[in-house]
Enzyme design. Structure first.
Site, PDB file in Angstrom:
ATOM      1  N   SER A 237     -25.953  22.173 -16.886  1.00 51.43           N
ATOM      2  CA  SER A 237     -26.601  21.115 -17.655  1.00 51.43           C
ATOM      3  C   SER A 237     -25.587  20.499 -18.607  1.00 51.43           C
ATOM      4  O   SER A 237     -24.444  20.940 -18.686  1.00 51.43           O
ATOM      5  CB  SER A 237     -27.770  21.692 -18.446  1.00 51.43           C
ATOM      6  N   LYS A 238     -26.037  19.496 -19.327  1.00 54.19           N
ATOM      7  CA  LYS A 238     -25.175  18.798 -20.290  1.00 54.19           C
ATOM      8  C   LYS A 238     -24.575  19.758 -21.309  1.00 54.19           C
ATOM      9  O   LYS A 238     -23.454  19.577 -21.764  1.00 54.19           O
ATOM     10  CB  LYS A 238     -25.995  17.754 -21.059  1.00 54.19           C
ATOM     11  N   ARG A 239     -25.368  20.745 -21.625  1.00 54.83           N
ATOM     12  CA  ARG A 239     -24.934  21.753 -22.604  1.00 54.83           C
ATOM     13  C   ARG A 239     -23.616  22.405 -22.186  1.00 54.83           C
ATOM     14  O   ARG A 239     -22.839  22.876 -23.008  1.00 54.83           O
ATOM     15  CB  ARG A 239     -26.096  22.744 -22.721  1.00 54.83           C
ATOM     16  N   GLY A 241     -21.230  20.843 -20.824  1.00 56.48           N
ATOM     17  CA  GLY A 241     -20.178  19.831 -20.784  1.00 56.48           C
ATOM     18  C   GLY A 241     -20.161  19.090 -19.458  1.00 56.48           C
ATOM     19  O   GLY A 241     -19.244  18.332 -19.176  1.00 56.48           O
ATOM     20  N   GLU A 247     -19.924   8.926 -16.578  1.00 54.29           N
ATOM     21  CA  GLU A 247     -19.501   9.287 -17.940  1.00 54.29           C
ATOM     22  C   GLU A 247     -18.051   9.768 -17.955  1.00 54.29           C
ATOM     23  O   GLU A 247     -17.297   9.487 -18.876  1.00 54.29           O
ATOM     24  CB  GLU A 247     -20.411  10.372 -18.513  1.00 54.29           C
TER      25      GLU A 247
END
Ligand code: GLU
Length: 460
Positions: A237-239, A241, A247
């Protein structure tokens, strides 16, 4: 046999790195065998699909260098095709109309669950001979017995008993095909020979194979690549990185780094880490795909990015850098960036940082600002050094790096100085920064007139 692969994203979000990796694998497999790589937009979910996501996915594909063959296909434009095959399945006795309400189906599932069986539709409408009508769906008549067996490119042999499978819906009440129906028709119609996708779809494959069989079509080879996990082995996940491909592009990562990184995350060739694209095309034949999930490692990605920043030919680097420099408001010819980029390729972590570091070269002397730390070296003594060096430089026969290096070295020696008394104020005067390339390289990059102007301004 010509190898045909495809990538089939749903435009419900940007291309994420998992999807990007699948696309790279499919592209490489097609290119390795001199086959075709097709791209299909799976946009039958009208609620969640957005054109902006399709555009973003296409842009990411291009950025990664994944060109596709033939027309781009949109599932939403092929509804008649899917329904013609649904009709064929009904005619052949492989599918049937069903008017059970969602609540009734849920109740059937509940009954099965209560008996400790797999929750599924109980086949109530199989023999009812219903025709089309409002609210009715079409279901596949799953054979009563047998096993679906296939050899997965990644996971090896997989076998599922048909009693595990539901009479799945092929056509919804609103006339839209379900994912499994559309995907089988498309893969067959496009001549796809190898379906490589994320293993979140592995449970769909036996269902799709039943459809191939019912339609009398040859099944393609399937390969299900494991998900990418976070370094803590949890769902990525985004957590962690992890970001969308777009992006990374916006952050100034080099596409070569991301491609190299993602390929190695799930495929290996001995313990080699760095692969050029042509090398990957030569080596990637669909074998050596890891069946164990790989963990995302942002540091390794940065390491690869540093490698490609260092190794990219200057014209290529300049071309990639240009849009970032433009974002800072400078429209600089590629030839100028080709001269400057090599000075920063080992100092910047990405193209964005590199563009930021280059800004002082494009500002005019009058508007050059100075970082706080750099400004400290431009007090009394520093300014005196700048003025003295300026006099030396003004007399030089040329402004070549070797001439400049020698002159500055001699100046330091002659005065019994330490380089740190001279270098930092010069750098501050020239580019307003405390760090950066060697002073003689900065001077050569700015040229005589601009350098002297900047030194004059700092010397005050
Ligand atoms: N549209 C599906 C997805 O984005 C693709 C599934 C497939 O490759 O068959 O997950």
């Amino acid at each position: 046999m010509k190898v045909v692969t495809r990538f089939a994203p749903s435009p419900t979000g940007h291309l994420h790195i998992g999807g990007g990796r699948t696309a790279i694998f499919c592209w490489l497999l097609a290119r390795h065998f001199g086959g075709e790589f097709r791209l299909r937009i799976e946009d039958t979910d009208a609620e969640r699909s957005r054109q902006e996501y399709t555009d973003s996915i296409l842009a990411s594909m291009k950025w990664l260098g994944l060109d596709w063959d033939g027309e781009l296909t949109y599932q939403s434009q092929r509804l008649d095709l899917y329904n013609s095959y649904v009709d064929r399945l009904i005619e052949g006795g492989h599918a049937y109309w069903c008017d059970c309400s969602p609540e009734e189906v849920e109740a059937m599932r509940e009954v099965a669950r209560a008996k400790g069986q797999k929750p599924r539709y109980n086949g109530r409408c199989r023999q009812r001979g219903l025709g089309p009508g409002p609210g009715r769906v079409v279901r596949l008549k799953v054979p009563d017995e047998g096993r679906v067996v296939f050899q997965d490119m990644v996971k090896g042999a997989i076998a599922v008993d048909v009693t595990e499978l539901d009479d799945m819906v092929l056509r919804r009440a609103d006339g839209m095909p379900t994912y499994n129906m559309a995907v089988v028709v498309d893969d067959h119609d496009m001549g796809v020979t190898h379906v490589v996708r994320g293993d979140d779809h592995v449970s769909n494959t036996p269902k799709q194979i039943l459809l191939y069989q019912a339609l009398g079509w040859e099944t393609p080879v399937f390969g299900h690549v494991p998900m990418i996990l976070g370094p803590d082995k949890q769902k990525l996940s985004k957590r962690h990185g992890a970001r969308a491909v777009i992006e990374y592009e916006q952050d100034g990562l080099l596409p070569q780094a991301l491609v190299n990184y993602l390929v190695r995350l799930g495929w290996s060739h001995g313990d080699q880490e760095i692969f050029s694209l042509s090398e990957l095309v030569r080596l990637f034949d669909g074998s050596n795909l890891n069946s164990a999930a790989a963990a995302f490692d942002p540091e390794k990605l940065q390491w690869l990015n540093a490698h490609y920043l260092k190794e990219s030919p200057a014209p290529e680097l300049a071309a990639m850098l240009r849009p970032f420099v433009r974002q800072f408001g400078f429209d600089v010819p590629a030839s100028r960036l080709e001269e400057l980029a090599p000075l920063y390729r080992e100092r910047a972590a990405n193209l964005k940082d590199m563009a930021a570091a280059l800004c002082p070269y494009f500002q005019d002397a009058g508007s050059l600002s100075c970082e706080e730390k750099a400004a400290k070296s431009l007090t009394g003594e520093g300014r005196a050094q700048v003025a003295a060096v300026r006099r030396v430089l003004a007399e030089l026969p040329d402004f070549e790096p070797e001439t400049l290096e020698k002159a500055i070295h001699e100046y330091v020696e002659r005065g019994g100085l330490k380089f740190k008394q001279v270098g930092p104020p010069l750098r501050a005067a020239l580019i307003g920064q405390s760090g950066g390339p060697s002073v003689h390289l900065i001077l050569a990059a700015l040229g005589r007139a601009e350098s002297l102007k900047r030194l004059d301004r700092a010397a005050g």
